[in-house]
Motif scaffolding. Structure first.
Motif, short mmCIF file in Angstrom:
data_model
loop_
_atom_site.label_atom_id
_atom_site.label_comp_id
_atom_site.label_asym_id
_atom_site.label_seq_id
_atom_site.Cartn_x
_atom_site.Cartn_y
_atom_site.Cartn_z
N GLY A 36 0.82 -1.21 0.00
CA GLY A 36 0.00 0.00 0.00
C GLY A 36 0.85 1.26 0.00
N ALA A 37 1.92 1.25 0.79
CA ALA A 37 2.83 2.41 0.83
C ALA A 37 3.53 2.59 -0.52
N TYR A 93 2.36 1.66 -3.45
CA TYR A 93 1.36 2.16 -4.40
C TYR A 93 1.13 3.66 -4.18
N GLY A 94 1.04 4.06 -2.91
CA GLY A 94 0.88 5.48 -2.61
C GLY A 94 2.07 6.29 -3.08
N ALA A 95 3.27 5.73 -2.94
CA ALA A 95 4.47 6.43 -3.39
C ALA A 95 4.48 6.58 -4.91
N ARG A 143 1.82 6.73 -6.81
CA ARG A 143 0.79 7.74 -7.12
C ARG A 143 1.28 9.15 -6.80
N ALA A 144 2.15 9.29 -5.79
CA ALA A 144 2.67 10.60 -5.40
C ALA A 144 3.89 10.99 -6.23
N ALA A 175 8.92 3.94 -3.70
CA ALA A 175 8.15 2.78 -4.15
C ALA A 175 9.04 1.55 -4.32
N GLN A 228 10.11 0.22 -0.87
CA GLN A 228 9.03 -0.50 -0.22
C GLN A 228 8.85 -1.89 -0.83
#
Length: 119
Positions: free
Chosen positions: A61-62, A64-66, A68-69, A75, A78
Motif C-alpha cells: 500500500g505504501a 502504491y501510494g508512493a 501515485r505521489a 516505491a 518499499q
C-alpha cells in the motif's frame, strides 16, 4: 532535484523504520522465549504471523501510494522490503502446513493401528 532528494530520504527513513521494527519484534520475541526457558510463549506466534501478513500488505500500500505521489525511489524501496517479508511468510506458512499434515497423518495412523489392534 529537491523532489529526488526528498524521495531518497523518505525511502531510506521508511526502510530503516520498518527493518528496525521487525528486528525489535524478533528480538523481544526471542527474549520472551529465552525467559520462559525455551518454551513457546502463548500468543507470540499469532503476533508474528500478523506482522508478517500485515507487513507486506502495508508495504504494498505504501509503495502504491508512493507511485501515485510520484516518488519512485520510495516505491522501489518499499517493494524491496516487501519481497523478503513475503518470502518469509511463504516459508513459514509452508512449514506450518507441513507440520499440520504430519500431525494429521500421525493421528490417522495411530487411530488405524488402534482399530486394527481391537479388531
Amino acid at each position: 532535484m529537491l523532489t529526488w532528494v526528498a524521495d531518497v530520504v523518505l525511502a531510506v527513513v521508511l526502510t530503516a523504520l520498518e527493518v528496525t521494527a521487525l528486528v525489535l519484534l524478533w528480538f523481544l520475541r526471542g527474549i520472551k522465549q529465552w525467559a520462559s526457558g525455551g518454551k513457546p510463549v502463548a500468543g507470540s506466534g499469532v503476533r508474528l504471523w500478523l506482522v508478517l501478513t500485515a507487513g507486506p500488505a502495508g508495504l504494498a500500500g505504501a509503495g502504491y501510494g508512493a507511485v501515485r505521489a510520484g516518488l519512485p525511489a520510495t516505491a522501489v524501496a518499499q517493494t524491496l522490503v516487501a519481497v523478503p517479508l513475503t518470502g518469509v511468510l511463504a516459508l513459514g506458512l509452508g512449514t506450518e502446513c507441513s507440520r499440520w499434515a504430519a500431525r494429521t497423518f500421525r493421528r490417522h495412523r495411530a487411530g488405524r493401528r488402534h482399530r486394527h489392534a481391537k479388531g
